[in-house]
Design a protein around this motif. Sequence first.
Motif, PDB file in Angstrom:
ATOM      1  N   LEU A   1      34.262  32.628  47.097  1.00  0.00           N
ATOM      2  CA  LEU A   1      35.573  32.106  47.223  1.00  0.00           C
ATOM      3  C   LEU A   1      36.437  33.375  47.004  1.00  0.00           C
ATOM      4  CD1 LEU A   1      37.245  29.755  47.567  1.00  0.00           C
ATOM      5  CD2 LEU A   1      37.297  29.378  45.213  1.00  0.00           C
ATOM      6  N   VAL A   2      37.300  33.460  48.128  1.00  0.00           N
ATOM      7  CA  VAL A   2      38.280  34.387  48.042  1.00  0.00           C
ATOM      8  C   VAL A   2      39.653  33.776  48.505  1.00  0.00           C
ATOM      9  CG1 VAL A   2      39.388  36.450  49.416  1.00  0.00           C
ATOM     10  CG2 VAL A   2      36.843  36.070  49.269  1.00  0.00           C
ATOM     11  N   ILE A   3      40.568  34.112  47.353  1.00  0.00           N
ATOM     12  CA  ILE A   3      42.077  33.600  47.275  1.00  0.00           C
ATOM     13  C   ILE A   3      43.054  34.486  47.359  1.00  0.00           C
ATOM     14  CG2 ILE A   3      43.354  32.051  45.919  1.00  0.00           C
ATOM     15  CD1 ILE A   3      41.114  30.936  44.268  1.00  0.00           C
ATOM     16  N   GLY A   4      43.946  34.283  48.470  1.00  0.00           N
ATOM     17  CA  GLY A   4      45.078  35.297  48.526  1.00  0.00           C
ATOM     18  C   GLY A   4      46.255  34.721  48.568  1.00  0.00           C
TER      19      GLY A   4
ATOM     20  N   ASN B   1      46.560  40.390  53.178  1.00  0.00           N
ATOM     21  CA  ASN B   1      45.626  41.258  53.800  1.00  0.00           C
ATOM     22  C   ASN B   1      44.730  41.807  52.925  1.00  0.00           C
ATOM     23  OD1 ASN B   1      47.526  41.461  55.942  1.00  0.00           O
ATOM     24  ND2 ASN B   1      48.723  42.794  54.683  1.00  0.00           N
ATOM     25  N   ASP B   2      44.832  41.703  51.487  1.00  0.00           N
ATOM     26  CA  ASP B   2      43.424  41.989  50.578  1.00  0.00           C
ATOM     27  C   ASP B   2      42.421  41.097  50.810  1.00  0.00           C
ATOM     28  OD1 ASP B   2      45.234  43.991  49.822  1.00  0.00           O
ATOM     29  OD2 ASP B   2      45.846  43.303  47.863  1.00  0.00           O
ATOM     30  N   ALA B   3      42.797  39.726  50.950  1.00  0.00           N
ATOM     31  CA  ALA B   3      41.883  38.424  50.926  1.00  0.00           C
ATOM     32  C   ALA B   3      41.010  38.755  52.438  1.00  0.00           C
ATOM     33  CB  ALA B   3      42.391  37.358  50.941  1.00  0.00           C
ATOM     34  N   ASN B   4      41.582  39.131  53.531  1.00  0.00           N
ATOM     35  CA  ASN B   4      41.148  39.554  54.546  1.00  0.00           C
ATOM     36  C   ASN B   4      40.103  40.442  54.527  1.00  0.00           C
ATOM     37  OD1 ASN B   4      42.549  37.362  55.901  1.00  0.00           O
ATOM     38  ND2 ASN B   4      44.001  38.790  56.653  1.00  0.00           N
ATOM     39  N   ASP B   5      40.428  41.607  53.984  1.00  0.00           N
ATOM     40  CA  ASP B   5      39.673  42.762  53.794  1.00  0.00           C
ATOM     41  C   ASP B   5      38.420  42.366  52.893  1.00  0.00           C
ATOM     42  OD1 ASP B   5      41.233  44.150  55.040  1.00  0.00           O
ATOM     43  OD2 ASP B   5      42.354  45.103  53.298  1.00  0.00           O
ATOM     44  N   ILE B   6      38.536  41.696  51.647  1.00  0.00           N
ATOM     45  CA  ILE B   6      37.517  41.171  50.875  1.00  0.00           C
ATOM     46  C   ILE B   6      36.758  40.311  51.480  1.00  0.00           C
ATOM     47  CG2 ILE B   6      36.948  39.906  48.730  1.00  0.00           C
ATOM     48  CD1 ILE B   6      37.791  43.071  48.275  1.00  0.00           C
ATOM     49  N   GLU B   7      36.967  39.608  52.580  1.00  0.00           N
ATOM     50  CA  GLU B   7      36.206  38.516  53.168  1.00  0.00           C
ATOM     51  C   GLU B   7      35.361  39.147  54.188  1.00  0.00           C
ATOM     52  OE1 GLU B   7      36.937  34.650  55.922  1.00  0.00           O
ATOM     53  OE2 GLU B   7      38.389  36.374  56.096  1.00  0.00           O
TER      54      GLU B   7
ATOM     55  N   ARG C   1      34.104  31.523  51.627  1.00  0.00           N
ATOM     56  CA  ARG C   1      35.227  30.569  52.104  1.00  0.00           C
ATOM     57  C   ARG C   1      36.634  31.397  51.450  1.00  0.00           C
ATOM     58  NH1 ARG C   1      31.700  28.453  54.417  1.00  0.00           N
ATOM     59  NH2 ARG C   1      30.722  26.497  53.683  1.00  0.00           N
ATOM     60  N   LYS C   2      37.452  31.268  52.323  1.00  0.00           N
ATOM     61  CA  LYS C   2      38.778  31.884  52.098  1.00  0.00           C
ATOM     62  C   LYS C   2      40.124  31.269  52.250  1.00  0.00           C
ATOM     63  CE  LYS C   2      40.927  34.286  55.218  1.00  0.00           C
ATOM     64  NZ  LYS C   2      41.408  35.189  56.156  1.00  0.00           N
ATOM     65  N   VAL C   3      40.895  31.059  51.368  1.00  0.00           N
ATOM     66  CA  VAL C   3      42.150  30.341  51.422  1.00  0.00           C
ATOM     67  C   VAL C   3      43.289  31.271  50.926  1.00  0.00           C
ATOM     68  CG1 VAL C   3      41.165  27.961  50.661  1.00  0.00           C
ATOM     69  CG2 VAL C   3      41.915  29.559  48.782  1.00  0.00           C
ATOM     70  N   THR C   4      44.326  30.901  51.579  1.00  0.00           N
ATOM     71  CA  THR C   4      45.685  31.629  51.285  1.00  0.00           C
ATOM     72  C   THR C   4      46.680  30.656  50.920  1.00  0.00           C
ATOM     73  OG1 THR C   4      46.106  32.030  53.684  1.00  0.00           O
ATOM     74  CG2 THR C   4      44.799  33.803  52.646  1.00  0.00           C
ATOM     75  N   ASP C   5      47.607  31.248  50.250  1.00  0.00           N
ATOM     76  CA  ASP C   5      48.776  30.461  49.963  1.00  0.00           C
ATOM     77  C   ASP C   5      48.618  28.922  49.563  1.00  0.00           C
ATOM     78  OD1 ASP C   5      50.403  32.481  49.846  1.00  0.00           O
ATOM     79  OD2 ASP C   5      50.856  32.640  51.876  1.00  0.00           O
ATOM     80  N   THR C   6      47.567  28.701  48.943  1.00  0.00           N
ATOM     81  CA  THR C   6      47.282  27.274  48.624  1.00  0.00           C
ATOM     82  C   THR C   6      47.746  26.893  47.200  1.00  0.00           C
ATOM     83  OG1 THR C   6      45.505  25.887  48.464  1.00  0.00           O
ATOM     84  CG2 THR C   6      45.256  27.870  47.429  1.00  0.00           C
ATOM     85  N   ASN C   7      47.942  25.856  46.772  1.00  0.00           N
ATOM     86  CA  ASN C   7      48.302  25.163  45.429  1.00  0.00           C
ATOM     87  C   ASN C   7      47.219  24.700  44.661  1.00  0.00           C
ATOM     88  OD1 ASN C   7      48.045  22.526  46.245  1.00  0.00           O
ATOM     89  ND2 ASN C   7      49.872  22.545  47.141  1.00  0.00           N
ATOM     90  N   LEU C   8      47.451  24.740  43.352  1.00  0.00           N
ATOM     91  CA  LEU C   8      46.243  24.131  42.516  1.00  0.00           C
ATOM     92  C   LEU C   8      45.570  22.905  43.135  1.00  0.00           C
ATOM     93  CD1 LEU C   8      44.530  24.449  40.221  1.00  0.00           C
ATOM     94  CD2 LEU C   8      46.319  23.412  38.658  1.00  0.00           C
ATOM     95  N   ILE C   9      46.369  21.931  43.441  1.00  0.00           N
ATOM     96  CA  ILE C   9      45.745  20.434  43.878  1.00  0.00           C
ATOM     97  C   ILE C   9      45.083  20.732  45.192  1.00  0.00           C
ATOM     98  CG2 ILE C   9      46.497  18.323  45.015  1.00  0.00           C
ATOM     99  CD1 ILE C   9      49.074  18.453  42.927  1.00  0.00           C
TER     100      ILE C   9
END
Length: 53
Positions: A7-10, A25-31, A42-50
């Motif tokens: 799980l990659v979170i950016g 960009n970091d999340a994309n590179d790690i993915e 599974r990558k998500v960006t700018d997500t909230n806790l819910i």
Amino acid sequence: MNDRIALVIGNSDYIYVNKLNNPRNDANDIECVLSSLNFDVRKVTDTNLIDLQ
């Protein structure tokens, strides 16, 4: 079935601090790296806790 899961979170957009420049960009590179190592990513960006839960 792949037993290597990542799980990659950016997150760069926060409520109480200034927006960060590179997390997306970091999340994309790690993915890309993890995918090349045969991880099911599974990558998500700018997500909230819910939404993350």
